[in-house]
Design a protein around this motif. Structure first.
Motif, mmCIF file in Angstrom:
data_model
loop_
_atom_site.group_PDB
_atom_site.id
_atom_site.type_symbol
_atom_site.label_atom_id
_atom_site.label_comp_id
_atom_site.label_asym_id
_atom_site.label_seq_id
_atom_site.Cartn_x
_atom_site.Cartn_y
_atom_site.Cartn_z
ATOM 1 N N ALA A 1 1.012 -1.356 -0.077
ATOM 2 C CA ALA A 1 -0.216 0.157 -0.040
ATOM 3 C C ALA A 1 0.915 1.176 0.090
ATOM 4 O O ALA A 1 0.620 2.267 -0.725
ATOM 5 N N ALA A 2 2.007 1.191 0.857
ATOM 6 C CA ALA A 2 2.721 2.413 0.767
ATOM 7 C C ALA A 2 3.465 2.749 -0.611
ATOM 8 O O ALA A 2 3.747 3.879 -0.867
ATOM 9 N N LEU B 1 -8.880 3.623 12.261
ATOM 10 C CA LEU B 1 -7.661 4.126 12.514
ATOM 11 C C LEU B 1 -6.737 3.457 11.780
ATOM 12 O O LEU B 1 -7.209 2.179 11.447
ATOM 13 N N PRO B 2 -5.334 3.805 11.622
ATOM 14 C CA PRO B 2 -4.521 2.950 10.788
ATOM 15 C C PRO B 2 -4.194 1.692 11.368
ATOM 16 O O PRO B 2 -3.747 1.434 12.550
ATOM 17 N N SER B 3 -4.355 0.603 10.613
ATOM 18 C CA SER B 3 -3.991 -0.763 11.073
ATOM 19 C C SER B 3 -2.693 -0.907 11.805
ATOM 20 O O SER B 3 -1.451 -0.308 10.913
ATOM 21 N N GLY B 4 -2.545 -1.090 13.077
ATOM 22 C CA GLY B 4 -1.114 -1.295 13.595
ATOM 23 C C GLY B 4 -0.786 -0.295 14.730
ATOM 24 O O GLY B 4 0.316 -0.498 15.257
ATOM 25 N N ILE C 1 0.121 0.804 8.686
ATOM 26 C CA ILE C 1 -0.328 1.375 7.626
ATOM 27 C C ILE C 1 -0.100 2.853 7.762
ATOM 28 O O ILE C 1 -0.376 3.376 8.767
ATOM 29 N N HIS C 2 0.296 3.556 6.675
ATOM 30 C CA HIS C 2 0.328 4.954 6.601
ATOM 31 C C HIS C 2 -1.024 5.375 5.452
ATOM 32 O O HIS C 2 -0.798 5.080 4.479
ATOM 33 N N ILE D 1 -1.981 11.633 18.659
ATOM 34 C CA ILE D 1 -0.848 11.564 19.447
ATOM 35 C C ILE D 1 0.292 11.233 18.544
ATOM 36 O O ILE D 1 0.124 9.944 18.009
ATOM 37 N N ASP D 2 1.288 11.712 18.372
ATOM 38 C CA ASP D 2 2.574 10.968 17.571
ATOM 39 C C ASP D 2 3.118 10.150 18.676
ATOM 40 O O ASP D 2 3.151 10.180 19.640
ATOM 41 N N PRO D 3 3.912 8.881 17.928
ATOM 42 C CA PRO D 3 4.000 8.701 16.348
ATOM 43 C C PRO D 3 3.126 8.578 15.438
ATOM 44 O O PRO D 3 2.959 8.571 14.328
ATOM 45 N N ALA D 4 1.750 7.952 16.039
ATOM 46 C CA ALA D 4 0.732 7.303 15.435
ATOM 47 C C ALA D 4 -0.012 8.325 14.626
ATOM 48 O O ALA D 4 -0.422 8.153 13.419
#
Length: 481
Positions: free
Chosen positions: A144-145, A156-159, A172-173, A189-192
């Motif tokens: 995907a990236a 939410l992004p998986s992972g 996932i990004h 909140i970073d890094p997510a």
């Protein structure tokens, strides 16, 4: 205000709401909102190539039902089923009835399918995911990236870790995350947060079953405007508050100048300066009230800021901490302050470390702080009995009370990572403390103003701390207009 709730809270609210609705209604609401967001992300739906990365459970169900809606509008939709035996059965039937097809991660055509997609819908795992993507799903994130497709994550992004914003493995990004009912802390909140892209909140009726107090909140213009002090016709410089600045040294006079710059623009009526950089401060800001005595004898103030550029002189820091007014500790003041003296204070204390300073205070590595920012800011606030503003890519503000939501600042720019920027922030926050705001509100409003001023000062190019201070009035007017 944006509110975010932890997984356990969201699940309880969902169960309560589902008990009031027909079976499957909540998933259909989510799928309808998700499909609409995907349609808006595409130049056209008819003929578009859409790939669904589909896990088991409700997250996969949302993905399949949304895919079915898009297939009915003429999109070519293929679902990559990570666990075909555990795929949501009714949602899969809906996709197939709408003309969608399925494949598996190991099928020879899957890489080219993903690479040729116009849109990839990430429904691998939902809010129950922990510890990064599993080995069978990680290659899909890599594909995907590498794809030119728009990547949309479901909820939410998986992972990522939904409750903390940590990323403990492959994830996932996304270009866009479509979340349901409420934000999750990991989306703010970073890094997510960097994995989430733009975030769109879909109302599925969950607000009525969520608790009134969120776990994390993010202020917006109207919230900050309500906090900022405004002089009344009866105001004078003393009624508006006086902030004391005990900062700077022979080696670092500029820190004092920049802290005073932030303080003068922060809403207090006057600034008192104590320290060895008086000449530099007066040259730049002749309106400053200068004293050659320590904080206790400098004259009445409503708050003290101490530490920026202090070097190794611990005396002004200790003296400020011994007063009965709010104190902001920054920079060298964080290192020089006695922990027991901070904990013993009855007046409020606000600490403003960056990740490196927070790591030193906690006795951990900087990498640990940056990877688990929510844990770090909570631990510092509890450990020092103080409000803590943890600076960084996402600035977090926490109080010692675990029942008070952590605040996440949404403004800012990477160009703020420049020498002296933090000194401006400390002066600004100290001025708001002197004007009567609580440490939580002063820190939140200051971070918001500072971040917005940084955007104005930079305008997409390098900036300096002095420019950030000079842009604070423009940011203030923008917020209150």
């Amino acid at each position: 205000m944006r509110s975010a709730h932890r997984v356990e809270t969201v699940r309880t609210a969902e169960r309560t709401l589902m008990a009031q609705l027909p079976d499957g209604a909540l998933m259909q609401r989510a799928a309808a909102g998700l499909a609409a967001a995907c349609a808006a992300a595409l130049p056209h739906i008819y003929g578009s190539r859409i790939v669904l990365l589909t896990g088991s459970g409700d997250n996969g169900g949302d993905t399949l039902y949304a895919g079915a809606r898009l297939a009915k509008r003429g999109a070519g939709v293929t679902a990559v089923l990570l666990n075909p035996t555990r795929t949501h059965p009714e949602a899969l039937k809906a996709l197939l009835r709408a003309g969608g097809t399925t494949t598996t991660p190991t099928a020879p055509t899957t890489p080219s399918l993903i690479n040729r997609a116009d849109l990839i819908l990430d429904g691998i795992v939902g809010i129950g995911g922990k510890g990064g993507l599993r080995p069978e799903a990680a290659p899909l994130a890599e594909l995907a990236a590498a794809s030119p497709a728009t990547v949309v994550s479901v909820d939410l992004p998986s992972g990522i870790e939904p409750d903390t914003g940590e990323v403990n493995g492959p994830a996932i990004h996304a270009d866009l995350t479509v979340t349901f009912g409420t934000h999750k802390p990991g989306l703010l909140i970073d890094p997510a947060r960097e994995h989430a892209g733009s975030v769109r909140l879909i109302d599925i009726g969950l607000a009525s079953t969520l608790p009134a107090t969120p776990d994390v909140e993010s202020l917006q213009h109207a919230d900050v405007a309500a906090l900022l002090p405004h002089p009344s016709p009866e105001s004078d410089k003393y009624r508006r508050g006086v902030v004391g600045i005990a900062a700077g040294s022979a080696r670092y006079p500029g820190a004092a100048v920049l802290a005073v710059a932030g303080a003068l623009r922060g809403g207090a009526g006057a600034v008192r300066y104590v320290g060895p950089a008086a000449d530099a401060v007066l040259t730049r800001f002749p309106e400053t009230l200068v004293s050659d005595k320590g904080p206790r004898k400098a004259g009445r103030v409503q708050a003290w800021v101490t530490g920026p550029g202090a070097g190794d002189d611990a005396a002004p820091v200790a003296e400020a901490l011994s007063t009965d007014v709010p104190v902001l500790l920054d920079a060298d003041g964080l290192r020089l302050a006695d922990r027991d003296a901070v904990r013993a204070r009855t007046a409020p204390t606000l600490m403003t470390p960056h990740a490196g300073e927070a790591a030193a205070l906690l006795g951990v590595s900087r990498e640990e702080v940056e990877s688990a920012r929510l844990t770090a800011v909570r631990d510092l606030a509890r450990g020092y009995h103080a409000t803590v503003l943890l600076k960084g890519s996402t600035t977090l503000i926490a109080t010692p009370d675990d029942d008070t939501p952590v605040r996440v600042n949404p403004t800012g720019t990477p160009w703020l990572a420049t020498a002296g920027s933090g000194d401006v922030l400390s002066g600004l926050a100290g001025s708001l403390l002197a004007a009567g705001l609580s440490p939580l509100d002063a820190a939140s409003a200051a971070a918001y103003l500072h971040g917005l001023a940084g955007r104005y000062a930079a305008k997409g190019a390098p900036t300096i701390a002095q420019d950030v201070a000079e842009a604070i009035p423009a940011a203030w007017r923008d917020i209150t207009a």
